[in-house]
Enzyme design. Sequence first.
Site, mmCIF file in Angstrom:
data_model
loop_
_atom_site.group_PDB
_atom_site.id
_atom_site.type_symbol
_atom_site.label_atom_id
_atom_site.label_comp_id
_atom_site.label_asym_id
_atom_site.label_seq_id
_atom_site.Cartn_x
_atom_site.Cartn_y
_atom_site.Cartn_z
ATOM 1 C CD GLU A 155 -2.949 -0.877 2.381
ATOM 2 O OE1 GLU A 155 -2.814 0.077 3.191
ATOM 3 O OE2 GLU A 155 -3.801 -1.756 2.520
ATOM 4 C CG ASP A 166 -4.395 8.801 7.348
ATOM 5 O OD1 ASP A 166 -4.942 7.709 7.137
ATOM 6 O OD2 ASP A 166 -4.006 9.550 6.442
#
Length: 154
Positions: free
Chosen positions: A50, A61
């Site tokens: 990723e 996040d």
Amino acid sequence: MTTRIDRRFARLKEENRPALVTYFMGGDPDYETALSIMKALPAAGSDVIELGMPFSDPMADGPAIQAAGLRALKGGQTLSRTLQMARDFREDDDDTPIVMMGYYNPIYIYGVDRFLSDAKEAGIDGLIIVDLPPEMDQELCVPAIKAGLNFIRL
């Protein structure tokens, strides 16, 4: 058409083991270091990479990824440079699947059609776009699938 992701998961099924999917932020702490990390991931056991796209407002996040994205941006990382990182990785590895993970705004600014074309050319296999809900599938999900990229929901 069989994709790198399809081939990788078929092999994992034959080996009767789960996938190790590793995430890192493109351009953190700098381009060369991040590229060397990316190139080392398959030998360290990563089945799927990723590749994080740095963004200035990473609301979904945690603190570590937020800091990594901000460091990358401060160092000059852009969406174009993140795509270039995938191209550079593909010079030595045409087998390991790469999934770009990030936010829609940089893609929108870049231009969806241009992004999908450039991502496909760079060797990107899939996308995880954390802030694009299913109600907005016509924006990116449907075009990505038509372009031959997997669209992965969290």
